[in-house]
Design a protein around this motif. Structure first.
Motif, PDB file in Angstrom:
ATOM      1  N   ASN A 233       0.922  -1.289  -0.222  1.00  0.00           N
ATOM      2  CA  ASN A 233       0.074  -0.336   0.091  1.00  0.00           C
ATOM      3  C   ASN A 233       1.033   1.101   0.074  1.00  0.00           C
ATOM      4  O   ASN A 233       0.381   1.931  -0.566  1.00  0.00           O
ATOM      5  CB  ASN A 233      -1.464   0.016   1.547  1.00  0.00           C
ATOM      6  N   ILE A 234       1.765   1.049   0.590  1.00  0.00           N
ATOM      7  CA  ILE A 234       3.136   2.198   0.747  1.00  0.00           C
ATOM      8  C   ILE A 234       3.813   2.773  -0.659  1.00  0.00           C
ATOM      9  O   ILE A 234       3.930   3.807  -0.559  1.00  0.00           O
ATOM     10  CB  ILE A 234       3.665   2.577   2.270  1.00  0.00           C
ATOM     11  N   GLN A 235       3.858   1.147  -0.856  1.00  0.00           N
ATOM     12  CA  GLN A 235       4.872   1.864  -2.285  1.00  0.00           C
ATOM     13  C   GLN A 235       4.166   2.170  -3.351  1.00  0.00           C
ATOM     14  O   GLN A 235       4.465   2.867  -3.989  1.00  0.00           O
ATOM     15  CB  GLN A 235       5.262  -0.210  -2.271  1.00  0.00           C
ATOM     16  N   ALA A 236       2.642   2.069  -3.693  1.00  0.00           N
ATOM     17  CA  ALA A 236       1.628   1.865  -4.425  1.00  0.00           C
ATOM     18  C   ALA A 236       1.157   3.109  -4.692  1.00  0.00           C
ATOM     19  O   ALA A 236       1.402   4.028  -5.433  1.00  0.00           O
ATOM     20  CB  ALA A 236       0.463   1.058  -4.332  1.00  0.00           C
ATOM     21  N   ALA A 237       1.088   3.317  -3.526  1.00  0.00           N
ATOM     22  CA  ALA A 237       0.779   5.352  -3.179  1.00  0.00           C
ATOM     23  C   ALA A 237       2.078   6.447  -3.748  1.00  0.00           C
ATOM     24  O   ALA A 237       2.120   7.205  -3.969  1.00  0.00           O
ATOM     25  CB  ALA A 237       0.013   5.850  -1.403  1.00  0.00           C
ATOM     26  N   ARG A 238       3.580   5.833  -3.079  1.00  0.00           N
ATOM     27  CA  ARG A 238       4.495   6.332  -3.473  1.00  0.00           C
ATOM     28  C   ARG A 238       4.566   6.212  -4.826  1.00  0.00           C
ATOM     29  O   ARG A 238       5.175   7.369  -5.456  1.00  0.00           O
ATOM     30  CB  ARG A 238       6.173   5.692  -2.211  1.00  0.00           C
ATOM     31  N   THR A 239       4.105   5.252  -5.592  1.00  0.00           N
ATOM     32  CA  THR A 239       4.894   5.313  -6.793  1.00  0.00           C
ATOM     33  C   THR A 239       3.622   5.712  -7.341  1.00  0.00           C
ATOM     34  O   THR A 239       3.869   5.464  -9.140  1.00  0.00           O
ATOM     35  CB  THR A 239       5.487   4.085  -6.834  1.00  0.00           C
ATOM     36  N   GLY A 240       2.250   5.392  -7.485  1.00  0.00           N
ATOM     37  CA  GLY A 240       1.437   5.027  -8.019  1.00  0.00           C
ATOM     38  C   GLY A 240       1.414   4.986  -9.001  1.00  0.00           C
ATOM     39  O   GLY A 240       0.254   4.265  -9.901  1.00  0.00           O
ATOM     40  N   GLU A 241       1.849   3.366  -8.729  1.00  0.00           N
ATOM     41  CA  GLU A 241       1.644   1.692  -9.481  1.00  0.00           C
ATOM     42  C   GLU A 241       1.412   0.617  -8.162  1.00  0.00           C
ATOM     43  O   GLU A 241       2.367   0.831  -7.569  1.00  0.00           O
ATOM     44  CB  GLU A 241       3.505   1.374 -10.598  1.00  0.00           C
ATOM     45  N   GLU A 242       0.645  -0.457  -9.342  1.00  0.00           N
ATOM     46  CA  GLU A 242      -0.219  -1.406  -7.438  1.00  0.00           C
ATOM     47  C   GLU A 242       1.264  -2.032  -7.724  1.00  0.00           C
ATOM     48  O   GLU A 242       2.114  -2.602  -8.607  1.00  0.00           O
ATOM     49  CB  GLU A 242      -1.138  -2.172  -8.588  1.00  0.00           C
ATOM     50  N   VAL A 243       1.602  -2.678  -6.720  1.00  0.00           N
ATOM     51  CA  VAL A 243       2.742  -3.629  -6.452  1.00  0.00           C
ATOM     52  C   VAL A 243       1.646  -5.223  -6.791  1.00  0.00           C
ATOM     53  O   VAL A 243       0.537  -5.676  -5.887  1.00  0.00           O
ATOM     54  CB  VAL A 243       3.109  -3.606  -4.990  1.00  0.00           C
ATOM     55  N   LYS A 244       2.666  -6.219  -7.099  1.00  0.00           N
ATOM     56  CA  LYS A 244       2.085  -7.736  -7.617  1.00  0.00           C
ATOM     57  C   LYS A 244       2.090  -8.158  -5.619  1.00  0.00           C
ATOM     58  O   LYS A 244       2.310  -8.126  -4.971  1.00  0.00           O
ATOM     59  CB  LYS A 244       3.312  -8.018  -7.847  1.00  0.00           C
ATOM     60  N   GLU A 245       0.845  -8.579  -5.135  1.00  0.00           N
ATOM     61  CA  GLU A 245      -0.272  -9.206  -4.089  1.00  0.00           C
ATOM     62  C   GLU A 245       0.712 -10.684  -4.675  1.00  0.00           C
ATOM     63  O   GLU A 245       0.663 -11.485  -5.588  1.00  0.00           O
ATOM     64  CB  GLU A 245      -1.783  -9.099  -3.881  1.00  0.00           C
ATOM     65  N   ILE A 246       1.478 -11.127  -3.480  1.00  0.00           N
ATOM     66  CA  ILE A 246       1.740 -12.643  -2.883  1.00  0.00           C
ATOM     67  C   ILE A 246       1.250 -12.841  -1.887  1.00  0.00           C
ATOM     68  O   ILE A 246       1.160 -12.364  -0.622  1.00  0.00           O
ATOM     69  CB  ILE A 246       3.168 -12.880  -2.282  1.00  0.00           C
ATOM     70  N   ASP A 247       0.092 -13.972  -1.560  1.00  0.00           N
ATOM     71  CA  ASP A 247      -0.611 -14.341  -0.460  1.00  0.00           C
ATOM     72  C   ASP A 247      -0.062 -15.556  -0.230  1.00  0.00           C
ATOM     73  O   ASP A 247       0.548 -16.487  -0.082  1.00  0.00           O
ATOM     74  CB  ASP A 247      -1.652 -15.532  -1.608  1.00  0.00           C
ATOM     75  N   PHE A 248       1.201 -15.259   1.025  1.00  0.00           N
ATOM     76  CA  PHE A 248       1.664 -15.945   1.776  1.00  0.00           C
ATOM     77  C   PHE A 248       0.764 -16.934   2.540  1.00  0.00           C
ATOM     78  O   PHE A 248       1.047 -18.266   2.807  1.00  0.00           O
ATOM     79  CB  PHE A 248       2.163 -15.219   2.901  1.00  0.00           C
TER      80      PHE A 248
END
Length: 159
Positions: free
Chosen positions: A125-140
């Motif tokens: 969420n923080i990375q997406a807000a900083r860069t404007g691009e969604e981060v790939k979700e990994i389902d641990f």
């Protein structure tokens, strides 16, 4: 002004019995209280980070979305509580699954995976807000469940 402050303090104090009761239930079910608190903290950070991401992406924040997000977090704790009840019941009959490992250790492992998943969600969420691009979700959690299933299959084949 003083009445508002007193009401705020009273509302805050109302949560103390809830948290104390929750910790008592965790202790009674032999769940790792420290891990449960860490999970609760990472979930709160995830809630705030998701809110921040929604603001940056200009996604409307509605009461419905907030309530659904909150209830999904609460349901996670209810699932862990049910796992604790099952563990308490099964641990009486079968104290260890494999030499040295009991059901309590598996539940602690599940909680650790959930903490890891929430922490990755906060990062995303923080990375997406900083860069404007969604981060790939990994389902641990799915990865962990597959690993547990494989280990249990191996264990059952040995007998």
């Amino acid at each position: 002004m003083e009445t508002t402050v007193n009401l705020s303090i009273a509302k805050t104090l109302m949560y103390i019995p809830f948290v104390a009761g929750w910790l008592w239930v965790c202790e009674y079910l032999h769940l790792n209280c420290e891990l449960m608190i860490l999970l609760m903290v990472t979930m709160c950070f995830d809630f705030v980070a998701g809110w921040y991401k929604s603001i940056v992406f200009e996604v409307p924040i509605t009461l419905k979305r907030l309530v659904l997000g909150f209830y999904s977090k609460v349901m996670t704790f209810i699932i862990l509580l049910m796992l604790g009840v099952i563990t308490a019941a099964v641990d009486i009959q079968y104290p260890t699954i494999v030499e040295g490992l009991g059901f309590k250790q598996y539940i602690s492992g599940v909680i650790l995976v959930m903490i890891l998943s929430e922490a990755y969600s906060v990062y995303g969420n923080i990375q997406a807000a900083r860069t404007g691009e969604e981060v790939k979700e990994i389902d641990f959690i799915s990865m962990f469940i597959r690993g547990v299933r494989k280990n249990l299959a191996k264990f059952l084949k040995e007998d």
